[in-house]
Design an enzyme around this catalytic site. Structure first.
Site, mmCIF file in Angstrom:
data_model
loop_
_atom_site.group_PDB
_atom_site.id
_atom_site.type_symbol
_atom_site.label_atom_id
_atom_site.label_comp_id
_atom_site.label_asym_id
_atom_site.label_seq_id
_atom_site.Cartn_x
_atom_site.Cartn_y
_atom_site.Cartn_z
ATOM 1 N N CYS A 46 3.516 0.714 -19.945
ATOM 2 C CA CYS A 46 2.277 0.008 -19.588
ATOM 3 C C CYS A 46 2.362 -1.471 -19.942
ATOM 4 O O CYS A 46 2.083 -2.333 -19.115
ATOM 5 C CB CYS A 46 1.092 0.672 -20.298
ATOM 6 S SG CYS A 46 -0.455 -0.172 -20.013
ATOM 7 N N CYS A 51 1.354 -1.439 -16.168
ATOM 8 C CA CYS A 51 -0.014 -1.943 -15.958
ATOM 9 C C CYS A 51 -0.171 -3.441 -16.227
ATOM 10 O O CYS A 51 -0.756 -4.158 -15.410
ATOM 11 C CB CYS A 51 -0.996 -1.216 -16.880
ATOM 12 S SG CYS A 51 -0.554 0.468 -17.287
ATOM 13 N N LYS A 54 2.013 -5.863 -14.025
ATOM 14 C CA LYS A 54 1.553 -5.614 -12.641
ATOM 15 C C LYS A 54 0.218 -6.309 -12.373
ATOM 16 O O LYS A 54 0.011 -6.973 -11.370
ATOM 17 C CB LYS A 54 1.446 -4.097 -12.426
ATOM 18 C CG LYS A 54 0.955 -3.621 -11.085
ATOM 19 C CD LYS A 54 -0.534 -3.547 -10.943
ATOM 20 C CE LYS A 54 -1.244 -2.748 -11.988
ATOM 21 N NZ LYS A 54 -1.020 -1.313 -11.944
ATOM 22 N N TYR A 185 0.834 4.905 -5.777
ATOM 23 C CA TYR A 185 0.259 3.765 -6.499
ATOM 24 C C TYR A 185 1.178 2.540 -6.495
ATOM 25 O O TYR A 185 0.778 1.441 -6.147
ATOM 26 C CB TYR A 185 0.084 4.133 -7.972
ATOM 27 C CG TYR A 185 -1.116 4.919 -8.377
ATOM 28 C CD1 TYR A 185 -2.185 4.303 -9.001
ATOM 29 C CD2 TYR A 185 -1.165 6.298 -8.212
ATOM 30 C CE1 TYR A 185 -3.274 5.030 -9.452
ATOM 31 C CE2 TYR A 185 -2.253 7.032 -8.660
ATOM 32 C CZ TYR A 185 -3.307 6.392 -9.271
ATOM 33 O OH TYR A 185 -4.382 7.105 -9.714
ATOM 34 N N GLU A 189 0.656 -1.068 -4.529
ATOM 35 C CA GLU A 189 0.370 -2.228 -5.389
ATOM 36 C C GLU A 189 1.416 -3.319 -5.177
ATOM 37 O O GLU A 189 1.086 -4.499 -5.007
ATOM 38 C CB GLU A 189 0.320 -1.796 -6.856
ATOM 39 C CG GLU A 189 -0.913 -0.938 -7.162
ATOM 40 C CD GLU A 189 -1.049 -0.553 -8.625
ATOM 41 O OE1 GLU A 189 -0.067 -0.693 -9.390
ATOM 42 O OE2 GLU A 189 -2.153 -0.110 -9.016
ATOM 43 N N HIS A 445 -29.086 -7.905 -7.625
ATOM 44 C CA HIS A 445 -29.001 -8.631 -6.373
ATOM 45 C C HIS A 445 -28.642 -10.083 -6.605
ATOM 46 O O HIS A 445 -29.148 -10.682 -7.550
ATOM 47 C CB HIS A 445 -30.360 -8.535 -5.648
ATOM 48 C CG HIS A 445 -30.328 -9.075 -4.273
ATOM 49 N ND1 HIS A 445 -29.656 -8.444 -3.245
ATOM 50 C CD2 HIS A 445 -30.852 -10.218 -3.758
ATOM 51 C CE1 HIS A 445 -29.790 -9.173 -2.147
ATOM 52 N NE2 HIS A 445 -30.508 -10.244 -2.428
ATOM 53 N N GLU A 450 -24.683 -3.257 -5.671
ATOM 54 C CA GLU A 450 -26.031 -2.693 -5.528
ATOM 55 C C GLU A 450 -26.090 -1.627 -4.441
ATOM 56 O O GLU A 450 -26.984 -0.789 -4.419
ATOM 57 C CB GLU A 450 -27.086 -3.783 -5.288
ATOM 58 C CG GLU A 450 -26.954 -4.518 -3.972
ATOM 59 C CD GLU A 450 -27.968 -5.663 -3.842
ATOM 60 O OE1 GLU A 450 -29.148 -5.441 -4.153
ATOM 61 O OE2 GLU A 450 -27.559 -6.775 -3.444
HETATM 62 P P1 NDP Z 1 3.498 8.414 -6.898
HETATM 63 O O1 NDP Z 1 3.768 9.825 -7.253
HETATM 64 O O2 NDP Z 1 2.102 7.909 -6.926
HETATM 65 O O3 NDP Z 1 4.090 8.129 -5.460
HETATM 66 C C1 NDP Z 1 5.414 8.427 -5.147
HETATM 67 C C2 NDP Z 1 5.614 8.173 -3.668
HETATM 68 O O4 NDP Z 1 6.996 8.319 -3.347
HETATM 69 C C3 NDP Z 1 4.848 9.159 -2.805
HETATM 70 O O5 NDP Z 1 4.279 8.458 -1.734
HETATM 71 C C4 NDP Z 1 5.924 10.124 -2.349
HETATM 72 O O6 NDP Z 1 5.681 10.669 -1.089
HETATM 73 C C5 NDP Z 1 7.127 9.194 -2.248
HETATM 74 N N1 NDP Z 1 8.388 9.917 -2.367
HETATM 75 C C6 NDP Z 1 8.724 10.860 -3.278
HETATM 76 N N2 NDP Z 1 9.970 11.300 -3.064
HETATM 77 C C7 NDP Z 1 10.441 10.626 -1.983
HETATM 78 C C8 NDP Z 1 11.658 10.661 -1.260
HETATM 79 N N3 NDP Z 1 12.661 11.488 -1.603
HETATM 80 N N4 NDP Z 1 11.786 9.849 -0.187
HETATM 81 C C9 NDP Z 1 10.774 9.029 0.166
HETATM 82 N N5 NDP Z 1 9.604 8.964 -0.474
HETATM 83 C C10 NDP Z 1 9.433 9.743 -1.541
HETATM 84 O O7 NDP Z 1 4.458 7.591 -7.840
HETATM 85 P P2 NDP Z 1 4.581 6.034 -8.164
HETATM 86 O O8 NDP Z 1 6.026 5.837 -8.395
HETATM 87 O O9 NDP Z 1 3.891 5.207 -7.157
HETATM 88 O O10 NDP Z 1 3.783 5.910 -9.522
HETATM 89 C C11 NDP Z 1 4.008 6.834 -10.596
HETATM 90 C C12 NDP Z 1 2.736 7.123 -11.314
HETATM 91 O O11 NDP Z 1 2.418 6.049 -12.165
HETATM 92 C C13 NDP Z 1 1.511 7.300 -10.423
HETATM 93 O O12 NDP Z 1 1.386 8.584 -9.914
HETATM 94 C C14 NDP Z 1 0.382 6.940 -11.342
HETATM 95 O O13 NDP Z 1 -0.023 8.096 -12.040
HETATM 96 C C15 NDP Z 1 1.016 5.935 -12.273
HETATM 97 N N6 NDP Z 1 0.597 4.570 -11.898
HETATM 98 C C16 NDP Z 1 -0.710 4.243 -12.047
HETATM 99 C C17 NDP Z 1 -1.149 2.992 -11.686
HETATM 100 C C18 NDP Z 1 -2.581 2.634 -11.835
HETATM 101 O O14 NDP Z 1 -3.292 3.296 -12.579
HETATM 102 N N7 NDP Z 1 -3.077 1.627 -11.136
HETATM 103 C C19 NDP Z 1 -0.247 1.986 -11.136
HETATM 104 C C20 NDP Z 1 1.088 2.453 -10.991
HETATM 105 C C21 NDP Z 1 1.475 3.693 -11.369
HETATM 106 P P3 NDP Z 1 4.652 11.903 -0.885
HETATM 107 O O15 NDP Z 1 3.289 11.306 -0.998
HETATM 108 O O16 NDP Z 1 4.968 12.379 0.504
HETATM 109 O O17 NDP Z 1 4.982 12.905 -1.924
#
Ligand code: NDP
Length: 461
Positions: A46, A51, A54, A185, A189, A445, A450
């Site tokens: 983080c 976080c 980012k 996510y 982002e 307002h 709101e």
């Molecule tokens: P996520 O699990 O959110 O997303 C992973 C993405 O990668 C999905 O879209 C998934 O597709 C895709 N994917 C997985 N495997 C493959 C593959 N073999 N080929 C192509 N695409 C693939 O993970 P992130 O890495 O984005 O983030 C990890 C975690 O960190 C998040 O889930 C969240 O909990 C946390 N995080 C939170 C944030 C916040 O609070 N603002 C900011 C950043 C991270 P599919 O959807 O089809 O499975």
């Protein structure tokens, strides 16, 4: 808290990320003798590669819109705004160093012994530290595993040329053309960040719509807003291969056959529990289907003296969740309180894409599955600011209500500062307030917020 002299410490924490540091400090405050080991950076993902940096980069990217918006309010920049990546990157690094120092002082101030060393579990009550002087064993009544997650990159030809989210913050040169793989996510982002900072940006996602699991309308609205801002979205596609061209840029072939030439590729394809070298296999601690550690409501693994929390365990991979789990864990083990399981159903979350998403509770689809009848209140509009700015950015707000009880079971927003706003709404949703409670709340307002207390007519049932 009674100390058992049989052990060197009462609690040994492996991993000084959000959850580990919170648990160590709180246990020490409860009178426990606590040690913590970290061989990378204090504050974990983080603070160092998640976080915090980012959000700083997201602020930087938002200036792009602010400069564009200013003209309608009479402000003119004498020359076009330019962006200097090294300034942002290095200022970010200084800020993180400052935070690392704060974490160190917090641990020291709490009386926690900090080892800058790699740690592994030797047995149910022993941690082995690898230091410059060799290996040292420390015995502990309880061991807390808090090593978090690590970015995972799928294998395809040239996948080693892709960056992971740990690496993307510190690029030597700014990528004028940026490609991100994934639809979660991190992907949305970083697509928003680099697009805002001025890169030609592509997002490649294997599914047909980004942010699986979020409210469908939120996903569609976000897609449209990101596209309006200039992010090139490629759905139902994946990367087939990446090749490095002689002059350094990357040739990315998509599964559709399309070829893109870019300067950097980020694989934002999820994270895995960070258990390599932790020594848990020999103790018989099994992993679940997602490769995470299973714990009971006391955060105990199959070896009761070995505890685990945060991204190592099931549940949302979110800093505030790890912090809440740490507080619970300390209450249970060091204040001898009965477990009070966290309410994972009403955890608010924000996605810092541009515009931001804020959400709490059930999506419209999940609520339809759970309740016989729901009411959906939704509005989308151009914020007042954009009447003069000329920006076409729109805001979406949505409340999902269980018709029978009138309880608001979900609140969703896409728009400026959605995370800031939904945090307040989350208290109401967590408290189980009704739509009537929302209606009886006087609006502020003029704000966009709101709308959350003035939507009177259901948009659909
Ligand atoms: P996520 O699990 O959110 O997303 C992973 C993405 O990668 C999905 O879209 C998934 O597709 C895709 N994917 C997985 N495997 C493959 C593959 N073999 N080929 C192509 N695409 C693939 O993970 P992130 O890495 O984005 O983030 C990890 C975690 O960190 C998040 O889930 C969240 O909990 C946390 N995080 C939170 C944030 C916040 O609070 N603002 C900011 C950043 C991270 P599919 O959807 O089809 O499975």
């Amino acid at each position: 808290m009674s100390s058992d002299a049989e052990y060197d410490v009462d609690l040994f924490v492996i991993g000084a990320g959000s959850g580990g540091v919170r648990a160590a400090r709180m246990a020490a405050a409860a009178g426990a003798r606590v040690a913590i080991a970290e061989d990378r950076y204090l504050g974990g993902t983080c603070v160092n590669v998640g976080c915090v940096p980012k959000k700083l980069y997201s602020y930087a990217a938002h200036f792009h819109d602010s400069f564009d918006d200013a003209a309608g309010f009479g402000w003119h920049l004498d020359s076009p705004a330019t962006f200097d990546w090294p300034t942002l990157r290095d200022n970010k690094t200084s800020e993180i160093k400052r935070l690392n120092g704060i974490y160190q002082r917090m641990l020291e101030g709490a009386g926690v012994t900090l080892f800058n060393a790699r740690a592994r579990v030797a047995n149910a009550h022993t941690v082995t530290l690898t230091t410059a002087d060799g290996e040292v064993n420390v015995s502990a009544e309880k061991i807390l595993l808090a090593t978090g997650g690590w970015p995972w990159v799928p294998e395809f030809p040239g996948s080693d040329l892709a960056l992971n989210s740990n690496q993307v913050f510190d690029l030597d040169t700014f990528p004028k053309r940026f490609l991100v793989l994934g639809g979660g996510y991190i992907a949305v982002e970083f697509a928003s960040i680099f697009n805002g900072l001025g890169s030609e940006t592509h997002l490649i996602y294997r599914g047909d719509l980004l942010l699986k699991g979020f409210d469908q309308e939120v996903r569609e609205f976000t897609r449209d807003e990101m596209a309006k801002k200039g992010v090139n979205l490629h759905f139902s596609t994946n990367i087939a291969r990446i090749e490095q061209l002689p002059e350094g840029s990357l040739k990315v072939e998509l599964t559709t056959g399309e070829i893109l030439e870019v300067d950097a590729v980020l694989s934002a394809t999820g994270r895995k529990a960070n258990i390599t070298g932790l020594g848990i296999e020999s103790l018989g601690i099994a992993l679940n289907d997602e490769g995470k550690l299973s714990v009971n409501e006391r955060y105990e693994t199959q070896v009761p003296s070995i505890l685990a929390l945060g991204d190592l365990t099931a549940g949302p991979e979110l800093t505030p969740v790890a912090l809440a789990e740490a507080m619970q864990l300390v209450d249970i083990h060091f204040h001898k309180k009965a477990p009070r399981p966290l309410d994972y159903a009403t955890i608010p979350t924000a996605v810092f894409c541009h515009p931001n998403i804020g959400t709490v509770g059930l999506s419209e689809e999940a609520a339809r599955d759970e309740f016989p009848k729901i009411r959906v209140y939704r509005t989308d509009f151009r914020a007042m600011k954009h009447t003069l700015s000329g920006s076409q950015e729109r805001m979406l707000m949505k409340l999902i209500v269980d018709d029978a009880s009138d309880v608001v079971v979900g609140a969703h927003m896409v728009g400026e500062e959605a995370g800031e706003l939904i945090q307040g709404i989350a208290i109401a949703v967590r408290a189980g307030l009704t739509k009537e409670d929302f209606d009886r709340t006087i609006g502020i307002h003029p704000t966009g917020a709101e709308e959350f207390v003035t939507m009177r007519t259901p948009s659909r049932y």
